[in-house]
Design a protein around this motif. Structure first.
Motif, mmCIF file in Angstrom:
data_model
loop_
_atom_site.group_PDB
_atom_site.id
_atom_site.type_symbol
_atom_site.label_atom_id
_atom_site.label_comp_id
_atom_site.label_asym_id
_atom_site.label_seq_id
_atom_site.Cartn_x
_atom_site.Cartn_y
_atom_site.Cartn_z
ATOM 1 N N LYS A 1 -7.402 0.093 1.292
ATOM 2 C CA LYS A 1 -7.058 0.777 0.091
ATOM 3 C C LYS A 1 -7.836 1.396 -0.506
ATOM 4 C CE LYS A 1 -3.322 2.989 -2.978
ATOM 5 N NZ LYS A 1 -2.736 4.022 -1.752
ATOM 6 N N GLU A 2 -8.225 2.812 -0.120
ATOM 7 C CA GLU A 2 -9.073 3.592 -1.090
ATOM 8 C C GLU A 2 -8.109 4.179 -2.576
ATOM 9 O OE1 GLU A 2 -12.435 6.053 0.359
ATOM 10 O OE2 GLU A 2 -12.576 4.377 2.219
ATOM 11 N N LEU A 3 -8.742 4.185 -4.350
ATOM 12 C CA LEU A 3 -7.786 4.583 -4.767
ATOM 13 C C LEU A 3 -9.728 4.902 -5.809
ATOM 14 C CD1 LEU A 3 -5.737 5.495 -5.985
ATOM 15 C CD2 LEU A 3 -5.677 3.196 -7.110
ATOM 16 N N GLN B 1 -10.273 -3.535 -0.356
ATOM 17 C CA GLN B 1 -9.986 -2.294 -1.374
ATOM 18 C C GLN B 1 -11.729 -1.477 -2.207
ATOM 19 O OE1 GLN B 1 -6.772 -1.841 -2.967
ATOM 20 N NE2 GLN B 1 -6.397 -2.925 -0.660
ATOM 21 N N GLU C 1 -2.860 11.892 -3.124
ATOM 22 C CA GLU C 1 -3.352 10.977 -2.137
ATOM 23 C C GLU C 1 -4.097 9.608 -2.590
ATOM 24 O OE1 GLU C 1 -5.626 12.941 0.953
ATOM 25 O OE2 GLU C 1 -3.704 13.878 1.321
ATOM 26 N N ASN C 2 -5.384 9.560 -2.385
ATOM 27 C CA ASN C 2 -6.126 8.302 -2.930
ATOM 28 C C ASN C 2 -6.637 8.805 -4.250
ATOM 29 O OD1 ASN C 2 -4.797 7.087 -0.963
ATOM 30 N ND2 ASN C 2 -6.626 7.666 0.421
ATOM 31 N N ARG C 3 -5.888 9.436 -5.098
ATOM 32 C CA ARG C 3 -6.469 9.975 -7.114
ATOM 33 C C ARG C 3 -5.587 10.045 -7.428
ATOM 34 N NH1 ARG C 3 -9.446 15.534 -6.250
ATOM 35 N NH2 ARG C 3 -7.510 15.750 -5.206
ATOM 36 N N GLU D 1 0.861 -1.379 0.260
ATOM 37 C CA GLU D 1 -0.558 -0.066 -0.068
ATOM 38 C C GLU D 1 0.596 1.365 -0.116
ATOM 39 O OE1 GLU D 1 -2.859 -1.090 -0.852
ATOM 40 O OE2 GLU D 1 -3.610 -2.575 0.748
#
Length: 343
Positions: free
Chosen positions: A104-106, A131, A76-78, A61
């Protein structure tokens, strides 16, 4: 080490209809440690020779490497994919630990026509990989997203996909499941914009005691919206495939189209498929179909191939490769096709 708190974890449970055929007992009874983002030095997967991609490598991650050749912003997560992006994107998720929770968020924000190839691979066992993937696809944009998981046979995967597909936009989603002990692929697709399209092609090829589920909920709220969900299953030994697909077409979604189809090839008497395509339709003006077929390899075709000099094993492999190629041939990028074949 801590036990998984099922109340705070969006996983299957007996009270959830979509999971009534899933066996999650072996997941929830294990103890897991938190991810400590330890460094990974060696990869089983050689990504260094893959040229012509915007590459982002997550190891446990944490970003291990990135080689961005186009205008892509990682915040970050984008992942923001701008109009100037010309080359496909490769996102590799690599896990190298044991009895660990990875969460994890994406979100992909897409402003240009693009192919995205995301891979999930692990080197150890009994990890819980939880996820979320979200997509925001701008107006009149076509996105091809290829998802492949080949985790270890003792890992558990729970992944949620939520695309937002704007007007005249299209998401072509390819799903390849080869690994994991249990994998639950959940899709929540709300077609809120006119002429939006979601097309999904899935291949599950598993054996042993693996259990793979594709659970898709689609809601049509806009006119001329379209959804297609097709899955091919190749199930051997004691494996279990689940195709739980529901589409709801509401009153505002005139002239929409809905297609659901499951095809399963059973290679063992002990393999199981649960296929349940469902439609809830509240309009008259639409195109809709759904179905599910199950069988073994065609004996007539096997006999024909053997009569041309192939062994039964060679003929079987050829027929199974033909099933896989029906999906692979729909991917536009030749390099991505070749990577999937090698994996």
């Amino acid at each position: 080490m801590r036990n998984l708190d099922i109340k705070n974890f969006p996983l299957a449970n007996k009270k959830t209809e979509e999971f009534r055929k899933c066996n999650v007992k072996n997941i929830t009874e294990l103890q897991y440690k938190e991810n400590n983002f330890k460094d990974v030095t060696n990869f089983d997967f050689d990504f260094s020779n893959l040229d012509g991609f915007n590459k982002i490598v997550f190891a446990n991650e944490k970003i291990k490497e990135q080689k961005i050749i186009d205008n892509i912003i990682l915040k970050e997560n984008r992942i923001i994919i701008n109009k100037e992006c010309k080359n496909p994107i490769l996102v590799l998720n690599y896990y190298d630990d044991e009895n660990t929770i990875f969460e994890k968020e994406l979100t992909y924000i897409v402003e240009t026509n693009i192919s995205i190839f995301e891979i999930f691979i692990s080197n150890n066992k009994k990890n819980l990989i939880n996820q979320k993937r979200e997509f925001s696809i701008n107006n009149s944009i076509d996105v091809e997203y290829i998802y492949l998981q080949k985790l270890s046979f003792e890992d558990f995967l729970n992944i949620k996909f939520r695309p937002i597909i704007h007007e005249n936009a299209k998401l072509k989603f390819f799903s390849f499941n080869f690994g994991a002990s249990n994998a639950y692929n959940q899709f929540n697709v709300n077609l809120e914009y006119a002429n939006s399209t979601f097309n999904m092609e899935a291949l599950t090829n598993i054996s042993k005691k693996q259990e793979i589920a594709n659970i898709v909920n689609t809601i049509h709220n806009a006119k001329n919206s379209s959804s297609t969900v097709k899955a091919n299953h190749i199930l051997d030994e004691n494996s279990h495939g689940i195709f739980e697909v529901k589409a709801r077409v509401n009153h505002e979604a005139n002239n929409s189209a809905v297609i659901q189809n499951s095809k399963t090839t059973l290679l063992s008497d002990d393999a199981i498929i649960n296929a349940n395509p469902r439609l809830e339709i509240f309009i008259d003006e639409l195109t809709a179909s759904h179905g599910a077929t199950t069988g073994s390899l065609d004996e007539d075709i096997l006999y024909y191939l053997q009569s041309r000099g192939l062994s039964k094993k060679q003929a079987s492999i050829m027929m199974l490769e033909a099933i896989e190629n029906t999906i692979l041939d729909k991917i536009s990028n030749e390099q991505i096709k070749n990577i999937i074949k090698e994996i």
